[in-house]
Scaffold this motif. Structure first.
Motif, PDB file in Angstrom:
ATOM      1  N   HIS A 424       0.814  -1.223   0.000  1.00  0.00           N
ATOM      2  CA  HIS A 424       0.000   0.000   0.000  1.00  0.00           C
ATOM      3  C   HIS A 424       0.842   1.264   0.000  1.00  0.00           C
ATOM      4  O   HIS A 424       0.453   2.273  -0.601  1.00  0.00           O
ATOM      5  N   GLU A 425       1.996   1.226   0.642  1.00  0.00           N
ATOM      6  CA  GLU A 425       2.809   2.447   0.724  1.00  0.00           C
ATOM      7  C   GLU A 425       3.369   2.842  -0.643  1.00  0.00           C
ATOM      8  O   GLU A 425       3.662   4.018  -0.873  1.00  0.00           O
ATOM      9  N   ARG A 426       3.520   1.875  -1.538  1.00  0.00           N
ATOM     10  CA  ARG A 426       3.991   2.185  -2.897  1.00  0.00           C
ATOM     11  C   ARG A 426       2.821   2.521  -3.814  1.00  0.00           C
ATOM     12  O   ARG A 426       2.935   3.369  -4.700  1.00  0.00           O
ATOM     13  N   LEU A 427       1.697   1.840  -3.595  1.00  0.00           N
ATOM     14  CA  LEU A 427       0.566   1.995  -4.511  1.00  0.00           C
ATOM     15  C   LEU A 427      -0.294   3.218  -4.221  1.00  0.00           C
ATOM     16  O   LEU A 427      -0.697   3.938  -5.137  1.00  0.00           O
ATOM     17  N   MET A 428      -0.573   3.470  -2.964  1.00  0.00           N
ATOM     18  CA  MET A 428      -1.547   4.515  -2.631  1.00  0.00           C
ATOM     19  C   MET A 428      -1.135   5.894  -3.160  1.00  0.00           C
ATOM     20  O   MET A 428      -2.000   6.612  -3.718  1.00  0.00           O
ATOM     21  N   PRO A 429       0.105   6.316  -3.019  1.00  0.00           N
ATOM     22  CA  PRO A 429       0.459   7.635  -3.571  1.00  0.00           C
ATOM     23  C   PRO A 429       0.183   7.734  -5.069  1.00  0.00           C
ATOM     24  O   PRO A 429      -0.260   8.776  -5.557  1.00  0.00           O
ATOM     25  N   ALA A 430       0.445   6.652  -5.805  1.00  0.00           N
ATOM     26  CA  ALA A 430       0.215   6.679  -7.253  1.00  0.00           C
ATOM     27  C   ALA A 430      -1.276   6.769  -7.564  1.00  0.00           C
ATOM     28  O   ALA A 430      -1.690   7.462  -8.511  1.00  0.00           O
ATOM     29  N   LEU A 431      -2.097   6.082  -6.780  1.00  0.00           N
ATOM     30  CA  LEU A 431      -3.542   6.132  -6.998  1.00  0.00           C
ATOM     31  C   LEU A 431      -4.080   7.526  -6.691  1.00  0.00           C
ATOM     32  O   LEU A 431      -4.895   8.078  -7.440  1.00  0.00           O
ATOM     33  N   SER A 479      -5.985   3.377   8.695  1.00  0.00           N
ATOM     34  CA  SER A 479      -6.207   4.646   9.411  1.00  0.00           C
ATOM     35  C   SER A 479      -5.249   5.741   8.953  1.00  0.00           C
ATOM     36  O   SER A 479      -5.552   6.925   9.081  1.00  0.00           O
ATOM     37  N   LYS A 480      -4.117   5.339   8.368  1.00  0.00           N
ATOM     38  CA  LYS A 480      -3.142   6.340   7.894  1.00  0.00           C
ATOM     39  C   LYS A 480      -3.698   7.173   6.747  1.00  0.00           C
ATOM     40  O   LYS A 480      -3.207   8.275   6.479  1.00  0.00           O
ATOM     41  N   TYR A 481      -4.699   6.650   6.043  1.00  0.00           N
ATOM     42  CA  TYR A 481      -5.175   7.323   4.829  1.00  0.00           C
ATOM     43  C   TYR A 481      -6.521   8.021   5.008  1.00  0.00           C
ATOM     44  O   TYR A 481      -7.005   8.665   4.080  1.00  0.00           O
ATOM     45  N   VAL A 482      -7.115   7.897   6.182  1.00  0.00           N
ATOM     46  CA  VAL A 482      -8.466   8.438   6.355  1.00  0.00           C
ATOM     47  C   VAL A 482      -8.496   9.942   6.114  1.00  0.00           C
ATOM     48  O   VAL A 482      -9.302  10.443   5.316  1.00  0.00           O
ATOM     49  N   SER A 483      -7.620  10.676   6.779  1.00  0.00           N
ATOM     50  CA  SER A 483      -7.655  12.137   6.663  1.00  0.00           C
ATOM     51  C   SER A 483      -7.248  12.609   5.272  1.00  0.00           C
ATOM     52  O   SER A 483      -7.644  13.694   4.831  1.00  0.00           O
ATOM     53  N   GLU A 484      -6.479  11.783   4.565  1.00  0.00           N
ATOM     54  CA  GLU A 484      -6.037  12.153   3.220  1.00  0.00           C
ATOM     55  C   GLU A 484      -7.120  11.878   2.177  1.00  0.00           C
ATOM     56  O   GLU A 484      -7.292  12.658   1.234  1.00  0.00           O
ATOM     57  N   LEU A 485      -7.871  10.801   2.366  1.00  0.00           N
ATOM     58  CA  LEU A 485      -8.778  10.346   1.317  1.00  0.00           C
ATOM     59  C   LEU A 485     -10.221  10.798   1.496  1.00  0.00           C
ATOM     60  O   LEU A 485     -10.876  11.198   0.527  1.00  0.00           O
ATOM     61  N   VAL A 486     -10.745  10.726   2.715  1.00  0.00           N
ATOM     62  CA  VAL A 486     -12.174  10.988   2.900  1.00  0.00           C
ATOM     63  C   VAL A 486     -12.549  12.396   2.433  1.00  0.00           C
ATOM     64  O   VAL A 486     -13.546  12.560   1.703  1.00  0.00           O
ATOM     65  N   PRO A 487     -11.802  13.458   2.789  1.00  0.00           N
ATOM     66  CA  PRO A 487     -12.188  14.794   2.290  1.00  0.00           C
ATOM     67  C   PRO A 487     -12.170  14.882   0.762  1.00  0.00           C
ATOM     68  O   PRO A 487     -13.003  15.558   0.168  1.00  0.00           O
ATOM     69  N   VAL A 508     -15.412   5.616   0.146  1.00  0.00           N
ATOM     70  CA  VAL A 508     -15.518   6.075   1.541  1.00  0.00           C
ATOM     71  C   VAL A 508     -16.038   4.948   2.430  1.00  0.00           C
ATOM     72  O   VAL A 508     -15.562   4.752   3.561  1.00  0.00           O
ATOM     73  N   GLY A 509     -17.018   4.201   1.936  1.00  0.00           N
ATOM     74  CA  GLY A 509     -17.533   3.072   2.717  1.00  0.00           C
ATOM     75  C   GLY A 509     -16.451   2.063   3.035  1.00  0.00           C
ATOM     76  O   GLY A 509     -16.351   1.563   4.174  1.00  0.00           O
ATOM     77  N   SER A 510     -15.610   1.761   2.049  1.00  0.00           N
ATOM     78  CA  SER A 510     -14.527   0.793   2.272  1.00  0.00           C
ATOM     79  C   SER A 510     -13.462   1.351   3.215  1.00  0.00           C
ATOM     80  O   SER A 510     -12.909   0.620   4.038  1.00  0.00           O
ATOM     81  N   ILE A 511     -13.169   2.637   3.076  1.00  0.00           N
ATOM     82  CA  ILE A 511     -12.198   3.259   3.987  1.00  0.00           C
ATOM     83  C   ILE A 511     -12.717   3.183   5.423  1.00  0.00           C
ATOM     84  O   ILE A 511     -11.976   2.857   6.360  1.00  0.00           O
ATOM     85  N   ALA A 512     -13.988   3.476   5.602  1.00  0.00           N
ATOM     86  CA  ALA A 512     -14.586   3.408   6.943  1.00  0.00           C
ATOM     87  C   ALA A 512     -14.492   1.991   7.500  1.00  0.00           C
ATOM     88  O   ALA A 512     -14.052   1.776   8.639  1.00  0.00           O
ATOM     89  N   ALA A 513     -14.901   1.008   6.689  1.00  0.00           N
ATOM     90  CA  ALA A 513     -14.905  -0.381   7.156  1.00  0.00           C
ATOM     91  C   ALA A 513     -13.508  -0.850   7.530  1.00  0.00           C
ATOM     92  O   ALA A 513     -13.321  -1.579   8.514  1.00  0.00           O
ATOM     93  N   ALA A 514     -12.505  -0.415   6.754  1.00  0.00           N
ATOM     94  CA  ALA A 514     -11.135  -0.875   7.006  1.00  0.00           C
ATOM     95  C   ALA A 514     -10.484  -0.140   8.172  1.00  0.00           C
ATOM     96  O   ALA A 514      -9.729  -0.732   8.950  1.00  0.00           O
ATOM     97  N   SER A 515     -10.779   1.147   8.315  1.00  0.00           N
ATOM     98  CA  SER A 515     -10.086   1.952   9.329  1.00  0.00           C
ATOM     99  C   SER A 515     -10.762   1.912  10.693  1.00  0.00           C
ATOM    100  O   SER A 515     -10.166   2.294  11.710  1.00  0.00           O
ATOM    101  N   GLU A 516     -12.046   1.509  10.716  1.00  0.00           N
ATOM    102  CA  GLU A 516     -12.817   1.362  11.947  1.00  0.00           C
ATOM    103  C   GLU A 516     -12.853   2.668  12.755  1.00  0.00           C
ATOM    104  O   GLU A 516     -13.314   3.675  12.265  1.00  0.00           O
ATOM    105  N   SER A 517     -12.314   2.684  13.946  1.00  0.00           N
ATOM    106  CA  SER A 517     -12.481   3.849  14.832  1.00  0.00           C
ATOM    107  C   SER A 517     -11.842   5.118  14.264  1.00  0.00           C
ATOM    108  O   SER A 517     -12.252   6.227  14.591  1.00  0.00           O
ATOM    109  N   ALA A 518     -10.837   4.972  13.389  1.00  0.00           N
ATOM    110  CA  ALA A 518     -10.179   6.152  12.816  1.00  0.00           C
ATOM    111  C   ALA A 518     -11.123   6.954  11.927  1.00  0.00           C
ATOM    112  O   ALA A 518     -10.865   8.119  11.614  1.00  0.00           O
TER     113      ALA A 518
END
Length: 1104
Positions: A424-431, A479-487, A508-518
């Motif tokens: 994810h650390e290599r892929l997410m920035p590119a996405l 949880s590392k990507y919540v603040s970057e992606l959700v907005p 957003v639904g998938s981010i929520a499900a994966a990050s849980e409390s974050a």
């Protein structure tokens, strides 16, 4: 009879006025169609009216009435009507009326020939079929075709004569119509040809296949669309019949259809049809295709055709050769072994990735995404090699290539969630970069430009790729990507393109499900925005968006938990219940899935909603599917290759080969073809209704299983209704319904079992007869369920359903023990143990009905063929049933191992690592269950274990270490076991010595299993292990990080050595104390409670 009024009423049926059509239909049915005279009147119109459309309509009406009234027509009149109809049909110069007249002749012949009348007709038709006049030959052969269609066995006694005739007419030198009609007639004749008894006729039929190929080839070259489609339809029908019809020429047919598929000078429709034939061939004759070894050739063909993709398809459902080729690639990967598809593809796509033309780079990366679903294990082993290319193509200068790369990332992440998640650390920035660039381009570009549309495409694909990637992450990483992606995605919730909205909501639904409390900081704002969409319903787009929102709000509920989500439950449940009444299939299904999710979140607190929810689900399962079905009948088969206008839309008919004798269905066709319908697309929507209802039932049955599992005791008032409703669905015609129903029924059994244990029933004890008697309700349900399961399991042809049965039975035996294997007092047949054993043995031998694709392989020829990964699942899960039977039967399982040993041992020597791994793992689990009863099998097991300890595959080697340790611990064959201690230790020594600072998952598991093996060897015979050398190395591996199960033997052995005051272990106390602290701290599942208690006592003792 008022002939003038009669004709005017028929003409009214062709008016584009629905009300007039209904009135005319009603008056015809009441006033005219009740009388036998109507048949004569219609035949008069058929033979004399000047308007071709009215002649055709009269023929369609007459065909229906013949069945009702022909017997009542005066004998004197019949002869005249037959003669005039036959002459008129032969002289008819318009094709559609001619074909409709022919069907009237067939309908009359069906009545007459059965009554011994019109006996001269077959002879007259054969004369016409060999006439010197082409028109007569065309009509003669076509009427013979309609006779065969209506009365399939009419020429069964004259099979050789008819085949001789059609062998001649199929080579007609003058008329393509005669040749095509001969193909159609042969396709009907094949249905009644006895291929086993009448081999001479079979050979005669087979000799027509090359002529059929020439006809299709000529039609394609002439760009004769109508006849081309008819010829394709014949080949598709023959493919669905017994394999012997095409077998003699099957390899040549595959090559021919591949040539058509790849030929860019051929019309796209013909190429797509050719690819469709290849798809069906691979899916339904896969063992034959596999034996021809054409997988690699087809794979490379698909790759080349994929370069033709449009930059932006005008319609996402549009069929094109390039799209069809990618679909074929998907089926190839699923059906054939990796050596024929995935391996050659990876070898071939290198130059595509480097190609200067972006369409080649795009084809290469798309192809990679399309093969992963069928070969996930193999692609996972190659991910390290291909990922740098994927990352490079995500940065490609061509937008189309980046879009394709995003699509493939989503596919890879869907099927390899753990492997892709690690990157994810290599892929997410590119996405994210692709998303941002597309957003900028969209904001600054022209709204109606191609670039704007491409940017929209990138945005959707970025969302989908991120959604898929995030689903493979644990909460800490997500949880590392919540603040970057959700907005970012929240800005798109109100986008004008509803598909962009849907993609953003899904992400957003998938981010929520994966990050849980974050996700909590964004929860309320997200709910406030998305809440407005749970009631939209003004258009199909809005309903589609609403369904996605409902689905993803369920994911958000699972992320934030029951308490936080409580204020939103009631309105969301009301929305989902309203959604069932809005006539949108997707919205219905997402409502069901929402209930499943909320039941998981609220568990027994979901009780208030159970009455309404279960009422709706039971109603869904009780739906009558037959009412919704409308078939394209015999009349529509005349329209193959033509465009007809229905509800104001032009529709091209392809492959409408259904045969129908149902008046209502003909009415539907007449109305659709003749009325110029104003009423939307109702007639055509209904064509898929049966599938939609069946798929709805599949989801509803599965959701009931989810709800009862989580509602537990609160579900009990509905359990009887559940069994009464779901159990009969094990016999449903659609495999998806059978699959979900079997899962739900076994979950119901497990639910009852768990509640009984909660109420004081003892845990099961292995073996039969039962030592712990379950409740009467459980015994009754178990008996019903085993009977239903065995009836389905023994005959099921769908591999996925058999796999589901395997998994459920294995899970039940492990959780609930041998109760379902106990013989029923009401049966004199074989016992459940015997039935299960026999079925599992068939699966291991690849002889089960679900593993047979065609009759050619009845002799087991396919057994030695390489398996694809999808097919392997059914065998792997059968091995799970074996180990579960061991758990349920304990030492008694040793008797069954006599039966399973040889096929399991055969798989331990497979060329495929996943087969070796599963088989040696099964050996280890079986030994654990049998205990000392494994002793008679020690020598053979030891040989296999020692061989696999040196395997080049880490997972196989790991399972071999587990099996070896179990064998050493349990077998009482001291000579065989102790005599091999040094050999075992020599094989394990490199593993214990070679340690990486950060081992991957496979290596970590291998170390853990090696540690477990050594611990069991020490436990069994400490004096036969050089503890001074081995224990210090073992302590270095602790605590185990991957396979916590192996902590048990390790710490059990350590505690034992301390009890014995072993000097070596005492000398290691300082190094062990930190390990003890780690293993007794969270995570809690590192040790069983009993072992943890013993270890705690040891630590207290050592602290003294």
């Amino acid at each position: 009879m008022d002939e003038q009024e009669f004709v005017s009423l028929l003409q009214a049926l062709m008016e584009p006025d629905t009300q007039k059509v209904k009135q005319a239909t009603s008056q015809l049915n009441k006033t005219y169609y009740t009388s036998p005279e109507s048949v004569g009147a219609l035949i008069h119109i058929i033979t004399s009216h000047g308007q071709p459309e009215l002649r055709q309509l009269a023929a369609i009406e007459a065909r229906k009435l013949v069945v009702k009234h022909w017997a009542s027509v005066a004998e004197a009149q019949k002869s005249q009507l037959r003669d005039s109809l036959l002459k008129s049909t032969i002289d008819e110069d318009k094709q559609l009326p001619r074909h409709s007249k022919a069907r009237v002749i067939a309908a009359i012949a069906k009545v007459d020939l059965e009554d011994g009348q019109w006996a001269e007709l077959p002879g007259l038709l054969q004369q016409a079929a060999t006439s010197s006049t082409a028109r007569h030959r065309e009509v003669g052969v076509y009427i013979l075709y309609t006779l065969l269609e209506t009365m399939p066995d009419i020429f069964q006694e004259n099979m050789a004569q008819m085949l001789t005739l059609f062998n001649r007419t199929i080579q007609d030198p003058e008329s393509v119509e005669v040749r095509i009609n001969s193909m159609l007639a042969l396709s009907e004749l094949a249905m009644v040809l006895d291929t086993e008894e009448d081999t001479k006729s079979l050979k005669s039929f087979q000799s027509t296949i090359p002529h059929m190929v020439k006809i299709l080839q000529a039609c394609i070259e002439a760009e004769d669309e109508e006849h081309t489609m008819q010829a394709f339809d014949v080949f598709n029908k023959l493919l669905s019949y017994e394999s012997s019809f095409l077998n003699a020429h099957f390899g040549d047919l595959i090559q021919f259809f591949m040539q058509v598929s790849a030929n860019t000078e051929v019309e796209d429709d013909s190429r797509s049809q050719a690819i469709a034939f290849l798809m069906q061939s691979v899916r339904y004759r896969k063992m034959k295709v596999q034996s021809l070894k054409v997988g690699e050739q087809m794979t490379k063909m698909c790759l080349q055709i994929a370069t033709e993709l449009d930059d932006l398809p005008s319609d996402e459902d549009e069929i094109s050769p390039a799209r069809s080729a990618l679909g074929l690639l998907d089926i190839l990967s699923e059906s054939l072994p990796p050596s024929q598809v995935a391996v050659p593809l990876l070898q071939a796509i290198g130059p595509y990735f480097q190609h200067a033309d972006p369409s080649f780079r795009r084809a290469g990366i798309l192809a990679l995404g399309f093969v992963v679903e069928g070969a996930p294990d193999f692609i996972a082993t190659q991910l390290g090699a291909v990922l740098p290319t994927v990352l490079r193509l995500l940065e490609d200068p061509a937008t189309t290539v980046r879009s394709a790369a995003l699509n493939s990332v989503a596919r890879l992440a869907d099927d390899l969630p753990d492997d892709m998640g690690k990157e994810h650390e290599r892929l997410m920035p590119a996405l994210v970069k692709n998303f941002d660039l597309a957003m900028q381009g969209m904001q600054h570009g022209q709204a109606d430009s191609k670039d704007h549309d491409l940017n929209i495409y990138i945005i959707k694909n970025s969302c989908l790729a991120i959604e898929s990637l995030v689903e493979g992450l644990g909460p800490e990483d997500a949880s590392k990507y919540v603040s970057e992606l959700v907005p970012r995605f929240a800005k798109l919730f109100g986008h004008e393109d509803h598909k962009v909205q849907m993609a953003a909501v899904g992400a957003v639904g998938s981010i929520a499900a994966a990050s849980e409390s974050a996700f909590q900081p964004y929860f309320k704002d997200t709910m406030q925005i998305l809440g407005r969409y749970i009631s939209v319903k003004e258009s199909e787009d809005e309903l589609e968006l609403r369904s996605i929102v409902v689905d993803n709000l369920g994911k958000i509920a699972s992320a934030v938990g029951a308490e936080a989500f409580q204020p939103y439950v009631q309105p969301l449940m009301q929305s989902s219940e309203e959604g069932l009444r809005l006539d949108n299939q997707r919205l219905k299904e997402t409502s069901y899935i929402l209930w499943s999710t909320l039941a998981r979140v609220y568990e027994e607190n979901f009780e208030p909603f159970l009455p309404g929810v279960l009422k709706a689900l039971f109603e869904a399962l009780d739906q009558d599917e037959t009412d919704a079905e409308v078939n394209l009948g015999a009349e529509a088969s005349d329209l193959i290759g033509q465009e007809v206008t229905i509800a104001g839309k032009k529709i091209k008919i392809a492959g409408a080969n259904g045969k129908n004798e149902d008046d209502d269905d003909d009415d539907a066709i007449v109305q659709a073809l003749m009325e110029g319908a104003e009423e939307d697309e109702d007639d055509w929507d209904d064509l898929g209704a049966i599938t939609a209802v069946a798929m709805e039932k599949e989801i509803a049955a599965e959701v009931i299983g989810d709800i009862l599992t989580h509602s537990k005791a609160k579900y009990m008032p509905y359990m009887q209704k559940t069994v009464e409703t779901v159990l009969p669905l094990l016999d449903h015609s659609y495999e998806g319904v059978r699959k979900s129903s079997i899962g739900t029924m076994w979950r119901a059994y497990a639910c009852l079992w768990g509640l009984a244990e909660d109420n004081g029933m003892q845990k099961f004890q292995p073996g039969l007869p039962l030592k712990v008697k379950p409740t009467t309700d459980i015994m009754k349900l178990g008996d019903l369920l085993m009977k239903g399961t065995m009836a389905l399991w023994e005959e099921e042809v769908d591999r996925a359903t058999v796999t589901e049965i395997n998994r459920n039975l294995a899970a039940t035996l492990k959780l609930c023990g041998p109760a379902v294997l106990a013989p029923s007092s009401t049966t004199d047949q074989s016992t459940p143990v015997q039935q299960v054993t026999a079925t599992v043995l068939l699966l291991l031998q690849k002889s089960h009905p679900c593993q047979k694709d065609e009759e050619d392989f009845d002799d087991g020829e396919a057994l030695e063929e390489e398996s694809n990964e999808y097919d392997w699942l059914v065998i792997e899960t059968a091995m799970e049933v074996i180990t579960a039977m061991g758990t349920a039967l304990g030492q008694q399982f040793a008797e069954l191992w006599k039966i399973f040993e040889t096929p399991i041992m055969k798989y331990t020597s497979s060329q495929e690592h996943f087969e070796r791994s599963a088989a040696i793992g099964t050996v280890g689990e079986a030994v654990e269950s049998m205990g000392a009863a494994c002793t008679p099998y020690t020598a053979r097991m030891m040989r296999v274990c020692l061989k696999r300890l040196t395997d080049d595959n880490p997972e196989t080697k790991s399972n071999a270490a587990f099996a070896t340790g179990m064998l050493c611990l349990h077998s009482t064959d001291a000579k065989e076991v102790l005599g091999n201690y040094n050999t075992i230790l020599a094989s394990l020594e490199p593993l214990l010595s070679h340690q990486s600072a950060s081992p991957n998952e496979d290596d970590a598991r291998l170390l853990d299993n090696a540690a477990g093996c050594v611990a069991r060897m020490i436990k069994k015979a400490p004096n036969n292990v050089p503890l001074q050398e081995v224990l210090p190395r073992l302590v270095e591996l602790l605590p185990l990080t991957e396979d916590y199960r192996e902590n048990e033997p390790v710490f059990d052995m350590i505690i034992d050595l301390y009890r014995q005051q072993n000097p070596v272990i005492l000398s290691l106390t300082d190094r062990l104390m930190p390990v003890f602290e780690q293993v007794m701290a969270p995570p809690e599942d590192q040790l069983k409670a009993e072992t943890k208690e013993k270890l705690g006592q040891l630590v207290q003792y050592l602290h003294r």
